[in-house]
Write an enzyme that holds these catalytic residues in place. Structure first.
Site, PDB file in Angstrom:
ATOM      1  N   SER A 106       0.818  -1.219   0.000  1.00  0.00           N
ATOM      2  CA  SER A 106       0.000   0.000   0.000  1.00  0.00           C
ATOM      3  C   SER A 106       0.843   1.258   0.000  1.00  0.00           C
ATOM      4  O   SER A 106       1.934   1.291   0.592  1.00  0.00           O
ATOM      5  CB  SER A 106      -0.873   0.039   1.270  1.00  0.00           C
ATOM      6  OG  SER A 106      -1.645  -1.117   1.389  1.00  0.00           O
TER       7      SER A 106
ATOM      8  N   HIS B 161      -7.013   0.299   6.845  1.00  0.00           N
ATOM      9  CA  HIS B 161      -6.608  -1.078   7.133  1.00  0.00           C
ATOM     10  C   HIS B 161      -6.655  -1.388   8.625  1.00  0.00           C
ATOM     11  O   HIS B 161      -6.974  -2.514   9.020  1.00  0.00           O
ATOM     12  CB  HIS B 161      -5.222  -1.356   6.547  1.00  0.00           C
ATOM     13  CG  HIS B 161      -5.216  -1.377   5.047  1.00  0.00           C
ATOM     14  ND1 HIS B 161      -5.932  -2.291   4.323  1.00  0.00           N
ATOM     15  CD2 HIS B 161      -4.610  -0.571   4.130  1.00  0.00           C
ATOM     16  CE1 HIS B 161      -5.757  -2.073   3.012  1.00  0.00           C
ATOM     17  NE2 HIS B 161      -4.962  -1.029   2.879  1.00  0.00           N
TER      18      HIS B 161
END
Lengths: 472, 472, 472, 472
Positions: free
Chosen positions: C320, C409
């Site tokens: 990410s 997340h």
């Protein structure tokens, strides 16, 4: 094809589609020629058909028109009555047969041919000369919507009519050769049938089931329960028409009674817990595909699929009728030595001591003999022994097993595993199989060897218990 | 089949499926025999292949095993290099050919046969003797997942290799006969291709387009716009592989320029308002189906479908290249009388008055000649006239039109309608067709008559303007 | 909705379908009222819209007509320009708002209600009074073909315009509440996207991809290779419109570099051998569904599905970006104590010993700093340390992690596992994330606990290596 | 939901899917809590359910877990007996109701709010306070496979139980509001039902048909003949469950007898030649969707579709029962003035001249009165006249037509066209409607006006013949 005749709407629909498809190209001329034919196809109408077939076969290089002409001929055929159709077929068989003069000429050329290339050409020419002109017309019928079904149904008629009309036999063989190529196993699609399948398809299965008749929608639904499986083969050009189908029960242990299997009130079992798959019915659906075999493939693909889906399955076997048993008993029944002395004695006691012991075949004629406990008990030993002998030892002149079901499974490489007493007490089961049924066992690792032994040496794979039973 | 070789994953996947499908039945023995073959198939490996083919062909009555053996052979074939494959095919062609002794014997029996029934049997036997054993193996490859594609690709290789290796030609012919039966028009499905079609299919169309190359996804999308139609034929056993496809533009009036048709910046027209459907590209996609013709059917089915969907359509025509024009001009180019005196004069002026007038063929070699306005103007009259003559009058020895595209459309019953000047100025268009393109007109009511006239008497249907042009 | 405006054909088509659907019922009157509106919706046109909305909302008991009127209004809306649409929406927001008098009356009734039944009725009445009339109109737009997409796109416009026009905010909230109900997770369908998906869908994915831009069809095809997976959520009322999608690579070990993952020339791996699934891109596709969260569900359903399909997978993690890193460094960059003395020293050496050490933020502005090996090496330690600190410790005023990707997340219950140096050297990667990327780890058994700890106490789940890195 | 209880296998399957879907995330803890509940849900088990509902509602920000918890609760619910389920629902209704303290506080805040933004916030907060916590749980059940069907069936139970248990009524209303949003007309899909539809679906239609019972598969097939049409609405989240369906006959002229329409031996007509579409049965299939109306839409969409498919259709009408007629006659029956003197006289003659004329209602009680030709003839005039009066003039206190079928069609904008004598002589037809049936006429251009007149002024659209009949 009386069935087709009974459903004009379907055919009309097909024909409407056809007209749409070939609109403008087909030309109305083709239809005019054939649309006004009288149902019994009298001589002058027959003449018009002959001309149109000639025109169709003569249309080289313009396949679109040729197919439109073929379609018009098919349309005409469907509108004829049985007599008219037969005249149509006899015309096709006779006037558009192989040209024997052409064959003879091709043979001459073949024999004269020198050099590799010339021989090849001559071979090819001879092969061409051996193909009847009518085959091109049959092929062109494939252009029709549902054209393949048309040809399959036409062959069903041909098979029936050619029995006592030999000229039709060669035409029937031509059609078979065409269908053998088109119905190659590689093109077939296996589908599972469930209660979510179209009602129209389920209705067909009911009418096609040939082993244990489906008596109601409830009976059918019962055969589609979670602990059952139902598979059929289809061809892409006849997507709504099953070719052959098989019904399987997922159970524990070898099933020994068909009425128990088909009992609608029996509770549904958890298929995950089953250790045995019983193939209890396999039916061919298309009379017009007679002699083109799919059953072997279907059984083995279903075995594979079930083995893949249910890891607990250890045994794959059938529960099968013995359709030739009663007939064989009748033919063999006069021989008194069929029964052993103790068997004769037990039977005499059960029959109340009459002087003369009637043949087994006669006893089996009595309605409900199987409900007479003592009698049935006395008949069990000899019947089981004799049926084992029938299945294992009785052969036709060509070495095949006498019973067709036995022959089918032996050719597939299966083993005769067990005979079951009072396993099918339906009228049909009693009438054909004396109420007995057989388990044939499919053990994948033995299939090739079993097949080869049977094929090459006529050896029948059989369990030791069956062998002992046959020996008495 | 270098393409297949380049995609081992597809083949491996097919093979994995196959193993699953035949698990247990195929037995691992078949794979063991063939899995370890070396790519170039040296003699001892070839011997093993020979044995396995014999075993496969000898497996009577157990078709399931026979197909598993065939699958193992196919797997082996795919793992070979080009040399190894050719050795494999030569083995198949040579060792499993027609048995000529058998043919001779069957001929003897045929000549001796007396009585109708005996003759029939002898005919059938002779027909059987004329079929090479290898055909059974080819058929059995159909059991493979994607087996039909396997055979089609195998034929593509055979066609190439048999050019200079005659022994392979007969095998190629056997394979063709099989494919002709399986790819009968009646089995094909016509599908419209749109921007909603799978990307994987569109990618194939890009690579198969043979007339006007698709240069980008944007170019492709442009050809799928609402005022365009794109149709393809598919076979049910190769559902992801187009066999042939055609591209159509819905426009007003006969289109006269391919670059204008393919212009991505051109605005989208309302297809409901179109009066003309222009077929501007038709491509065969499978080299392995060479010689099996679908184009005629595809065009006519598309005509029907479009006529049904768009009631305003009055004209169906092509915009086609003249692929043999430049070549013919070169061969004919030395003849000075090709040009009329005024044409020669105009050309001389345009060329600036050089003494010797070069042949047209030479002028056409100049890059960008068409951008030189005066020159192009001077060349227009003679080129238009000569190309009309080429199309209408030039024939091959067998009477067919010399240009293959012309022959294709005349066989279909179309009419030569118009020639268009500077209609395709792409490099390929200039190189082959001198920038010219032809409209062939499909008028449904004339198609049968046109086809017959061309087929039987070599007459070319042509518009009066074209006729006048050809006469100068 | 400039996109919609740019595609009048789609909308026109929808509208044509609509007219067909409601033919005869809708009556032409509805269209007449609205079809002639001017694009900027001047006052008298606005008045006509107001009347038609009133008529539509007043059509009790005849929902079919009411929907036809709503459809005519939608048609009118789509034909307006941006200014006209905004006036339409302001009308809807203002004139068809909650009736505050009604609310006050309902409150009075509620307070006076005695007895259980009366209270229930009063509650219900109060709830009804709090629902604006315009909600009924919004619901009725659902009757349009593609009506849900219409509303989603309308909300996309509303979100943008309501930023500086507060009156529109309440309307936007009403629309959001409607969409929240309709887009309940239970209705969504997860589909795998492959190279066999429609080109039109793939084209949309290219345009919606928000993390790592898809640069070509080749790039896209690479992301659909056998060792990649691509999943999207769809709603049954918008079957061709993805809502959100995620891209996964099946690899061995935690991936540490996005350019390596996206390299089109990298060989395809066997996904059966992979031990790690890397989620490297997740994009929301519909601006009009902002604030309605699907990402959590999508990731976890994909985890389940992949775990089911590939038994070898042990690790599920992301690769990410850190989109807020550079911004934070700039704000924090003036503080010299950010670097440790050894870091400062190493950096000074790498910079060639200039007197004043520029802030990290400044160094990162230099183009291609990462290609200067010595400089990059000197920057690695401080950047890795600071980014770990940023991710783990930096919080917003409300306690959420400062970085939005980190917050997403962590809310999902993932753990911060690793930071990767020079993991994304694309211009965007350098500009936002200083070239760094993070692996967030999804360990199913820890997800609930991690989520709860973060949600209730702001605790960040983090690997020991990351913790050590952050502490320097 | 006794039906669901009777099919544990379906639910078990659903649950198996669910476990697969949420494997690892749901955690086994949720199941442990609920799996061991006793069927009657005694107090300590109820307490455990309460805790789990609290936990589920408290799971903020982790919707995946919350849905898994909801699934475990649903699983528990399905395993309870009727008493246990009711206790579950009462718990849900009581403990997770609106918090009235919260509502009061929100009202206070609302009244105090100053400024636009504050008011908006207060409105939103008040709306939130008016939503019971249990609604969130209901929504989360949608995560279940077949979760929507679960909720629909739960509401069917709630409707039944809340009749005499008022606390459940509010819960039932919450559930209705949720279903109203999800079952918006815009989401429904209309499908034609044919004999090719799945048998499992057809079986459901048989059991759901509420007007003219389907007595056999043959009866059903007859209703699917080419001159019939059968349409149903479906919701994408319940694809195998029809919501409502309508049966149509394509005939010539207004049909006047239902037995004739349903006669299985009647020949199939060519639908292309039909001028009238008769809607002869419309049934709602889901008890749990009571009060959510689809019938109006279904009829009008079918009208549109048929008008589009069959250009010859001029008339769209129903053949409908008068279910309240006999009941009304009984209540009104004592009044002697119901009959005119001539009617009384004719009746007396037909009855053989007894002194006292029994009330019509009593005569209708006689079995087979309609088979007595003279009596029936004498009853015809008064019955036709009175039923016309009943339909046109009899109203409920709220102004609606007294007969529910009449009210339904008048609301839809239809016109009362004709009453048919001895149009339904089935036991049910005689028992409810005295054998009479009504044609309601749907004329698209009048529908809006008719609806408005009926809705606003209670005016009944009626043919002049009917009006005359009612006036005697």
């Amino acid at each position: 094809m009386p069935e087709s005749a009974a459903k004009p709407t379907l055919l009309d629909r097909a024909w409407r589609n056809l007209r749409l498809a070939w609109r403008g190209i087909a030309g109305t001329a083709y239809d005019e020629t054939t649309a006004s034919l009288r149902p019994d196809l009298p001589d002058d109408d027959l003449e018009r058909v002959r001309s149109q077939i000639r025109a169709c076969l003569g249309a080289h290089g313009n396949e679109v028109s040729a197919r439109a002409q073929a379609a018009a001929l098919a349309r005409a055929y469907l509108a004829l009555d049985a007599g008219g159709r037969e005249r149509f077929l006899i015309l096709l068989a006779g006037d558009f047969d192989i040209d024997r003069g052409g064959v003879d000429a091709a043979i001459r050329d073949y024999r004269r041919a020198e050099g590799e290339a010339a021989r090849r050409r001559a071979e090819q020419a001879l092969r061409g000369a051996l193909e009847a002109a009518r085959v091109r017309l049959l092929t062109r019928f494939n252009g029709l919507p549902e054209g393949v079904k048309f040809l399959v149904d036409m062959r069903a008629e041909l098979i029936e009519w050619s029995r006592d009309k030999p000229p039709l036999a060669a035409l029937e063989q031509d059609l078979k050769a065409l269908l053998v190529s088109w119905f190659d196993i590689g093109f077939l699609e296996m589908r599972r049938i469930t209660w979510d399948s179209p009602a129209s398809l389920l209705e067909k299965l009911v009418s096609y089931e040939a082993v244990h008749a489906i008596t109601s929608w409830r009976d059918l639904k019962n055969r589609l329960d979670p602990d059952r499986r139902f598979f059929a083969f289809f061809h892409p050009a006849m997507p709504d028409e099953p070719l052959i189908f098989v019904e399987v029960a997922l159970v524990n242990g070898l099933a020994d009674n068909i009425q128990a299997l088909l009992d609608e009130r029996a509770p549904v079992q958890d298929p995950e817990g089953a250790d045995t798959a019983i193939f209890y019915s396999i039916s061919s659906a298309q009379k017009g595909l007679a002699g083109i075999s799919f059953g072997d493939f279907l059984i083995k693909r279903v075995v594979d699929r079930l083995a893949d889906e249910f890891k607990g399955l250890k045994t794959f076997a059938t529960l099968s009728p013995i359709p030739g048993l009663r007939k064989w008993l009748e033919e063999a029944g006069a021989e008194p030595e069929l029964l052993t002395p103790p068997e004769r004695e037990a039977l005499a006691v059960a029959l109340g001591g009459g002087e003369e012991l009637p043949p087994l075949a006669t006893l089996l004629d009595a309605p409900d003999w199987h409900r007479d406990g003592a009698l049935a008990q006395a008949m069990k030993d000899p019947l089981m022994r004799l049926s084992a002998r029938y299945i294992i030892r009785e052969k036709r002149a060509d070495g095949r097993a006498r019973d067709p079901v036995t022959h089918f499974h032996l050719t597939n490489g299966a083993r005769v595993e067990r005979i079951n007493w009072l396993a099918d007490t339906s009228p049909k089961g009693l009438r054909q199989s004396a109420g007995l049924m057989v388990n044939y066992l499919y053990r994948l690792k033995d299939i090739d060897a079993n097949n080869q032994a049977y094929r090459e040496r006529g050896e029948v794979a059989v369990s030791s218990a069956m062998r002992a039973l046959a020996q008495g």
